[in-house]
Scaffold this motif. Sequence first.
Motif, PDB file in Angstrom:
ATOM      1  N   ASN A   1       8.413  -0.342   8.023  1.00  0.00           N
ATOM      2  CA  ASN A   1       6.893  -0.855   8.088  1.00  0.00           C
ATOM      3  C   ASN A   1       7.060  -0.874   6.443  1.00  0.00           C
ATOM      4  O   ASN A   1       6.960  -2.331   6.886  1.00  0.00           O
ATOM      5  N   ASP A   2       7.362  -0.909   5.778  1.00  0.00           N
ATOM      6  CA  ASP A   2       7.491  -1.592   3.938  1.00  0.00           C
ATOM      7  C   ASP A   2       8.169  -2.430   4.083  1.00  0.00           C
ATOM      8  O   ASP A   2       7.938  -3.583   3.785  1.00  0.00           O
ATOM      9  N   LEU A   3       9.660  -2.387   4.727  1.00  0.00           N
ATOM     10  CA  LEU A   3      10.663  -3.693   4.690  1.00  0.00           C
ATOM     11  C   LEU A   3       9.928  -4.940   5.280  1.00  0.00           C
ATOM     12  O   LEU A   3      10.144  -5.882   5.009  1.00  0.00           O
ATOM     13  N   SER A   4       9.501  -4.688   6.735  1.00  0.00           N
ATOM     14  CA  SER A   4       8.392  -5.621   7.278  1.00  0.00           C
ATOM     15  C   SER A   4       7.468  -6.363   6.493  1.00  0.00           C
ATOM     16  O   SER A   4       7.407  -7.535   6.769  1.00  0.00           O
ATOM     17  N   ILE A   5       6.662  -5.003   5.682  1.00  0.00           N
ATOM     18  CA  ILE A   5       4.889  -6.245   5.109  1.00  0.00           C
ATOM     19  C   ILE A   5       6.010  -6.337   3.500  1.00  0.00           C
ATOM     20  O   ILE A   5       5.692  -7.772   3.068  1.00  0.00           O
ATOM     21  N   LEU A   6       7.095  -6.152   2.534  1.00  0.00           N
ATOM     22  CA  LEU A   6       8.019  -6.717   1.416  1.00  0.00           C
ATOM     23  C   LEU A   6       8.376  -8.056   2.256  1.00  0.00           C
ATOM     24  O   LEU A   6       7.659  -8.822   1.593  1.00  0.00           O
TER      25      LEU A   6
ATOM     26  N   PHE B   1       0.771  -1.465   0.441  1.00  0.00           N
ATOM     27  CA  PHE B   1       0.468   0.426   0.151  1.00  0.00           C
ATOM     28  C   PHE B   1       0.998   1.501   0.476  1.00  0.00           C
ATOM     29  O   PHE B   1       1.969   1.200   0.702  1.00  0.00           O
ATOM     30  N   GLY B   2       0.502   2.533  -1.229  1.00  0.00           N
ATOM     31  CA  GLY B   2       1.533   3.782  -0.730  1.00  0.00           C
ATOM     32  C   GLY B   2       2.498   3.375  -1.419  1.00  0.00           C
ATOM     33  O   GLY B   2       3.238   4.852  -2.010  1.00  0.00           O
ATOM     34  N   ALA B   3       3.018   2.196  -2.390  1.00  0.00           N
ATOM     35  CA  ALA B   3       4.002   2.334  -3.378  1.00  0.00           C
ATOM     36  C   ALA B   3       3.621   1.449  -5.152  1.00  0.00           C
ATOM     37  O   ALA B   3       2.494   0.523  -4.535  1.00  0.00           O
ATOM     38  N   GLU B   4       4.391   1.189  -5.729  1.00  0.00           N
ATOM     39  CA  GLU B   4       4.183   0.922  -6.714  1.00  0.00           C
ATOM     40  C   GLU B   4       5.545   0.190  -7.139  1.00  0.00           C
ATOM     41  O   GLU B   4       6.670   0.809  -7.132  1.00  0.00           O
TER      42      GLU B   4
END
Length: 510
Positions: free
Chosen positions: A157-162, A22-25
């Motif tokens: 947080n991006d790192l955790s989700i990815l 979410f929030g990223a491409e």
Amino acid sequence: MAFNSAAVVACSPLSIPSPVLFGAEILSLEANQVNDFSRTVGFGLYANHGAVDVQAANICNVSIAYTHPGQNDKVKVQMFLPTKDWNGRMQAIGGNGWQTGLNLVALAGMEAAIGEGYASLSTDSGLGTSDSPTWGLLSPGNTNRYLLQNLASTSLNDLSILGKDRVNSYYGTPPVFSYWNGCSQGGRQGMMLAQRFPEAFDGIVASAPAINWSELFVGDLWPYILMNTMKTFPRPCEMQAITQAAVTACDGNDGLVDGLITEPDDCAFDPTTLVGTTIQCTEIGRNVTISMGASILTQAIWEGPMGSSNSSLFPGPKKCTTLSSTDATSGGTIALTTCSSNGTCVAAPLPLLTPWVRKFVLKDESVDLSKLTRGDFERLLHASVNEYSSVLDTNDPDLSAFRARGGKIVGYHGLRYFNNVTELGPNIHDFYRMFFSPGLGHCFGGNGAYPADTFDAMRSWVENGTAPDVLNATFVGTTRLVKRTLCPYPLKQTYDGVGNATEDEGFSCK
Ligand SMILES: [Ca+2]
């Protein structure tokens, strides 16, 4: 921990579907099989762990590039996924200095982690791997707020989700436990995760965390400001001699003469008693005399920055801590000078701090920092905290959400913030323990003992509920002592005078 290795898909972008964040491409995903990878990762390089010998590891090396649309950034995340012998866990490796991860130190940590069976990962937060924020100023007067935000919080947080998503895609199951491992910048990142993204990781190791970045990165310029305003530029050997005399004077206060000061705040040593003392200065090969200027400077640095009304602006370093370093990148409050061959010395600002002051606080790279007055310093400190505290600092003492989800935090050093959390509620030791090692440098090094079992202590706490009552630390680069048991703050390591101290006998936590 069992997983169905037959469910592991081929290491190929074709078999690992592109993630959704979410929030990223997502811009690209690469996946390459690497076989028979071997490396010895030395003691101290894999933060909060000991040395690891990686033997013939087979891994899927996954790289993801993504952008936050509208922000014109490009963030790189890399993951090493053990093809066999995965231990079911994920370990994210933090950064150091201005680098958030994926630099040489973080990559060494990722490689060591696969040697222990972890799926390991790290992010560059879109900053690349320069050890200076070359990205910080878009133009004079205009800072790069989006990349600063990536560094501060978003990319974590991006790192955790990815990471969890990629593990699930590759192994057919999400990680059973997810961990953050960091020191210094990595420690700050860990505390940001606990405070702002409590669901991101089950356990966090946050050692020597830079808690109050916006204050620290101006506040640690204090020795530089003092040297220039006092026009006093001591040689490193002079500052080392003063520090050594302080350690000698206060060493026995804790009941044991071992070169370490367990309670630096209780050291009442007065540096001016050394004025006129002759010391041998190895860096220039002759004797020098300790000056009144160097003594007063030392005392002023230990006291910490003082404002115009002579009130404390920022806590100083603990008394008797070393104020000299040959490693200019080590950070911390040190009086760094550079001396020319004709014998004259000038004050040198810490390379870690100057980009912060120039690019982010002053927003002007042409400013001559050597001209800053004490009044300028006070204004800069206020401006930095006022503009950036809510972006970067990790001093929110409310860890209740992380605690409620069963998270655990372990680390060493970073005790002032621990006191603030304690004030919010009792039983903090039920989920958060910090340890103090007298004499240990920033993350690693110095004269103190290094606790190589910090990460594993956190992991046992998360997985088995076994809270660490002590950490087992080892002295590095010295033959005089072997090991020392560290106590969870506020308990103090106390020597009862009985037993062989070099064998770690006679100590208890009180
Ligand atoms: Ca001692």
